[in-house]
Write an enzyme that holds these catalytic residues in place. Structure first.
Site, PDB file in Angstrom:
ATOM      1  N   ASN A  46      46.536  26.400  42.536  1.00 57.40           N
ATOM      2  CA  ASN A  46      45.919  27.582  41.949  1.00 57.40           C
ATOM      3  C   ASN A  46      47.073  28.485  41.525  1.00 57.40           C
ATOM      4  O   ASN A  46      47.639  29.207  42.361  1.00 57.40           O
ATOM      5  CB  ASN A  46      45.023  28.303  42.960  1.00 57.40           C
ATOM      6  CG  ASN A  46      44.325  29.489  42.323  1.00 57.40           C
ATOM      7  OD1 ASN A  46      44.699  29.938  41.233  1.00 57.40           O
ATOM      8  ND2 ASN A  46      43.311  30.022  42.991  1.00 57.40           N
ATOM      9  N   HIS A  66      40.690  27.091  40.379  1.00 58.22           N
ATOM     10  CA  HIS A  66      40.478  28.544  40.354  1.00 58.22           C
ATOM     11  C   HIS A  66      39.228  28.868  41.148  1.00 58.22           C
ATOM     12  O   HIS A  66      38.211  28.169  41.033  1.00 58.22           O
ATOM     13  CB  HIS A  66      40.319  29.046  38.921  1.00 58.22           C
ATOM     14  CG  HIS A  66      41.512  28.743  38.096  1.00 58.22           C
ATOM     15  ND1 HIS A  66      42.682  29.446  38.216  1.00 58.22           N
ATOM     16  CD2 HIS A  66      41.743  27.771  37.183  1.00 58.22           C
ATOM     17  CE1 HIS A  66      43.586  28.921  37.412  1.00 58.22           C
ATOM     18  NE2 HIS A  66      43.042  27.901  36.773  1.00 58.22           N
ATOM     19  N   PRO A 107      50.540  33.998  42.636  1.00 54.44           N
ATOM     20  CA  PRO A 107      50.635  35.414  42.966  1.00 54.44           C
ATOM     21  C   PRO A 107      49.310  36.062  43.327  1.00 54.44           C
ATOM     22  O   PRO A 107      48.279  35.802  42.700  1.00 54.44           O
ATOM     23  CB  PRO A 107      51.222  36.048  41.702  1.00 54.44           C
ATOM     24  CG  PRO A 107      51.096  35.027  40.644  1.00 54.44           C
ATOM     25  CD  PRO A 107      51.067  33.693  41.314  1.00 54.44           C
ATOM     26  N   ASN A 108      49.393  36.917  44.324  1.00 55.13           N
ATOM     27  CA  ASN A 108      48.304  37.782  44.807  1.00 55.13           C
ATOM     28  C   ASN A 108      47.227  37.042  45.588  1.00 55.13           C
ATOM     29  O   ASN A 108      46.331  37.681  46.142  1.00 55.13           O
ATOM     30  CB  ASN A 108      47.674  38.577  43.650  1.00 55.13           C
ATOM     31  CG  ASN A 108      48.661  39.530  43.025  1.00 55.13           C
ATOM     32  OD1 ASN A 108      49.315  40.279  43.751  1.00 55.13           O
ATOM     33  ND2 ASN A 108      48.808  39.503  41.711  1.00 55.13           N
ATOM     34  N   ARG A 154      40.745  42.428  49.323  1.00 58.14           N
ATOM     35  CA  ARG A 154      40.440  43.306  48.186  1.00 58.14           C
ATOM     36  C   ARG A 154      39.622  42.540  47.154  1.00 58.14           C
ATOM     37  O   ARG A 154      39.643  41.316  47.133  1.00 58.14           O
ATOM     38  CB  ARG A 154      41.730  43.797  47.514  1.00 58.14           C
ATOM     39  CG  ARG A 154      42.532  44.611  48.479  1.00 58.14           C
ATOM     40  CD  ARG A 154      43.722  45.291  47.837  1.00 58.14           C
ATOM     41  NE  ARG A 154      44.722  45.473  48.898  1.00 58.14           N
ATOM     42  CZ  ARG A 154      46.022  45.474  48.735  1.00 58.14           C
ATOM     43  NH1 ARG A 154      46.527  45.338  47.534  1.00 58.14           N
ATOM     44  NH2 ARG A 154      46.822  45.621  49.756  1.00 58.14           N
ATOM     45  N   ARG A 173      35.228  35.070  32.291  1.00 60.57           N
ATOM     46  CA  ARG A 173      35.927  36.327  32.517  1.00 60.57           C
ATOM     47  C   ARG A 173      36.608  36.808  31.226  1.00 60.57           C
ATOM     48  O   ARG A 173      36.214  36.416  30.149  1.00 60.57           O
ATOM     49  CB  ARG A 173      36.907  36.143  33.682  1.00 60.57           C
ATOM     50  CG  ARG A 173      36.175  35.740  34.971  1.00 60.57           C
ATOM     51  CD  ARG A 173      37.089  35.694  36.153  1.00 60.57           C
ATOM     52  NE  ARG A 173      37.643  37.009  36.449  1.00 60.57           N
ATOM     53  CZ  ARG A 173      38.676  37.216  37.273  1.00 60.57           C
ATOM     54  NH1 ARG A 173      39.247  36.171  37.870  1.00 60.57           N
ATOM     55  NH2 ARG A 173      39.133  38.432  37.484  1.00 60.57           N
ATOM     56  N   HIS A 189      47.895  31.599  33.006  1.00 58.84           N
ATOM     57  CA  HIS A 189      47.679  32.075  31.636  1.00 58.84           C
ATOM     58  C   HIS A 189      48.979  32.463  30.933  1.00 58.84           C
ATOM     59  O   HIS A 189      48.954  32.845  29.769  1.00 58.84           O
ATOM     60  CB  HIS A 189      46.741  33.294  31.661  1.00 58.84           C
ATOM     61  CG  HIS A 189      45.624  33.158  32.646  1.00 58.84           C
ATOM     62  ND1 HIS A 189      44.654  32.182  32.527  1.00 58.84           N
ATOM     63  CD2 HIS A 189      45.331  33.831  33.798  1.00 58.84           C
ATOM     64  CE1 HIS A 189      43.815  32.284  33.559  1.00 58.84           C
ATOM     65  NE2 HIS A 189      44.200  33.271  34.345  1.00 58.84           N
ATOM     66  N   TYR A 197      36.444  37.764  44.145  1.00 56.59           N
ATOM     67  CA  TYR A 197      37.054  36.598  44.791  1.00 56.59           C
ATOM     68  C   TYR A 197      36.437  36.237  46.146  1.00 56.59           C
ATOM     69  O   TYR A 197      36.876  35.292  46.790  1.00 56.59           O
ATOM     70  CB  TYR A 197      38.568  36.817  44.951  1.00 56.59           C
ATOM     71  CG  TYR A 197      39.275  36.957  43.623  1.00 56.59           C
ATOM     72  CD1 TYR A 197      39.340  35.876  42.736  1.00 56.59           C
ATOM     73  CD2 TYR A 197      39.850  38.153  43.233  1.00 56.59           C
ATOM     74  CE1 TYR A 197      39.974  35.994  41.509  1.00 56.59           C
ATOM     75  CE2 TYR A 197      40.491  38.284  42.000  1.00 56.59           C
ATOM     76  CZ  TYR A 197      40.542  37.200  41.151  1.00 56.59           C
ATOM     77  OH  TYR A 197      41.158  37.317  39.939  1.00 56.59           O
ATOM     78  N   GLU A 227      44.175  21.367  39.003  1.00 55.68           N
ATOM     79  CA  GLU A 227      44.222  22.830  38.838  1.00 55.68           C
ATOM     80  C   GLU A 227      42.939  23.405  39.419  1.00 55.68           C
ATOM     81  O   GLU A 227      41.849  22.871  39.166  1.00 55.68           O
ATOM     82  CB  GLU A 227      44.318  23.147  37.341  1.00 55.68           C
ATOM     83  CG  GLU A 227      44.234  24.623  36.998  1.00 55.68           C
ATOM     84  CD  GLU A 227      44.181  24.857  35.486  1.00 55.68           C
ATOM     85  OE1 GLU A 227      44.266  23.885  34.693  1.00 55.68           O
ATOM     86  OE2 GLU A 227      44.023  26.034  35.093  1.00 55.68           O
ATOM     87  N   ALA A 261      47.557  34.173  38.164  1.00 58.89           N
ATOM     88  CA  ALA A 261      47.715  34.659  36.786  1.00 58.89           C
ATOM     89  C   ALA A 261      48.783  33.886  36.007  1.00 58.89           C
ATOM     90  O   ALA A 261      48.778  33.916  34.763  1.00 58.89           O
ATOM     91  CB  ALA A 261      48.036  36.157  36.800  1.00 58.89           C
TER      92      ALA A 261
HETATM   93  O1  CA2 Z   1      40.076  32.514  40.051  1.00 59.43           O
HETATM   94  C1  CA2 Z   1      41.228  32.247  40.436  1.00 59.43           C
HETATM   95  O2  CA2 Z   1      41.455  31.533  41.401  1.00 59.43           O
HETATM   96  C2  CA2 Z   1      42.422  32.872  39.709  1.00 59.43           C
HETATM   97  O3  CA2 Z   1      43.463  31.895  39.655  1.00 59.43           O
HETATM   98  C3  CA2 Z   1      42.840  34.060  40.539  1.00 59.43           C
HETATM   99  C4  CA2 Z   1      43.958  34.866  39.907  1.00 59.43           C
HETATM  100  C5  CA2 Z   1      43.600  35.240  38.464  1.00 59.43           C
HETATM  101  O4  CA2 Z   1      44.699  35.904  37.861  1.00 59.43           O
HETATM  102  C6  CA2 Z   1      43.236  34.019  37.649  1.00 59.43           C
HETATM  103  O5  CA2 Z   1      42.874  34.440  36.355  1.00 59.43           O
HETATM  104  C7  CA2 Z   1      42.080  33.284  38.282  1.00 59.43           C
HETATM  105  C8  CA2 Z   1      44.188  36.168  40.677  1.00 59.43           C
HETATM  106  C9  CA2 Z   1      44.426  35.986  42.124  1.00 59.43           C
HETATM  107  C10 CA2 Z   1      44.477  37.357  42.716  1.00 59.43           C
HETATM  108  O6  CA2 Z   1      43.689  37.368  43.858  1.00 59.43           O
HETATM  109  C11 CA2 Z   1      43.346  38.591  44.352  1.00 59.43           C
HETATM  110  C12 CA2 Z   1      42.608  38.593  45.489  1.00 59.43           C
HETATM  111  C13 CA2 Z   1      42.215  39.769  46.051  1.00 59.43           C
HETATM  112  C14 CA2 Z   1      42.569  40.967  45.461  1.00 59.43           C
HETATM  113  C15 CA2 Z   1      43.314  40.966  44.308  1.00 59.43           C
HETATM  114  C16 CA2 Z   1      43.719  39.776  43.746  1.00 59.43           C
END
Ligand code: CA2
Length: 147
Positions: free
Chosen positions: A74, A100, A10-11, A18, A107, A80, A23, A98, A77
């Site tokens: 990847n 990230h 997701p996301n 963003r 974090r 977790h 990221y 896996e 979220a």
């Molecule tokens: O660091 C990573 O790759 C994560 O898997 C990214 C997830 C986060 O919940 C994990 O803890 C670590 C979030 C991906 C969301 O990506 C976004 C990108 C741009 C704007 C908002 C979210």
């Protein structure tokens, strides 16, 4: 040709648009392109997929178990929170890496626990988009050493 599924949770479709301070500025489409370039050079067929839905990711994990020689995931979220994704990965008989973008251990506390790591062959985190290609490099070795 060997197939690797690269699954994104997701996301991750928002990458590059963003929160660049967390990221980076690279988009998911650009990451996909570097994975495809690597795959073309190293004889790997790449299935690059993203979903915001847990069940869809689980369906793809099950597909990958039947149709691929490796999964790079990847889970976003869901890393977790999702015992269901962990169980799906545990049920497939292909190596799982896996990945990230960020270093989840630097974090918030809630990101330190991964349900996925326990069933992963390896984990890459904190290296940004380069981590995807590093994962594929590992797979090129893992896949060829297993067959
Ligand atoms: O660091 C990573 O790759 C994560 O898997 C990214 C997830 C986060 O919940 C994990 O803890 C670590 C979030 C991906 C969301 O990506 C976004 C990108 C741009 C704007 C908002 C979210």
């Amino acid at each position: 040709m060997k197939t690797v599924y690269i699954l994104n949770g997701p996301n991750l479709n928002l990458l590059g648009t963003r929160e660049p301070e967390v990221y980076g500025k690279t988009t998911l489409a650009e990451i996909e392109q570097s994975c495809r370039d690597f795959g073309a050079k190293h004889g790997l067929e790449i299935q690059f997929l993203q979903s915001n839905h847990e069940g869809q990711l689980i369906d793809w994990i099950q597909d990958a178990g039947k149709k691929s020689q490796g999964i790079l995931i990847n889970p976003g979220a869901y890393t977790h929170t999702s015992i269901a994704i962990r169980d799906a990965l545990s049920a497939v008989h292909v190596p799982v890496i896996e990945i990230h973008l960020s270093n989840i251990h630097r974090r918030e506390q809630f990101r330190h626990r991964s349900y996925v790591s326990q069933v992963a062959t390896g984990v890459i985190c904190g290296l940004g988009p380069a981590g995807y290609v590093l994962g594929l490099q590992a797979f090129a070795g893992l896949v060829s050493s297993e067959r």
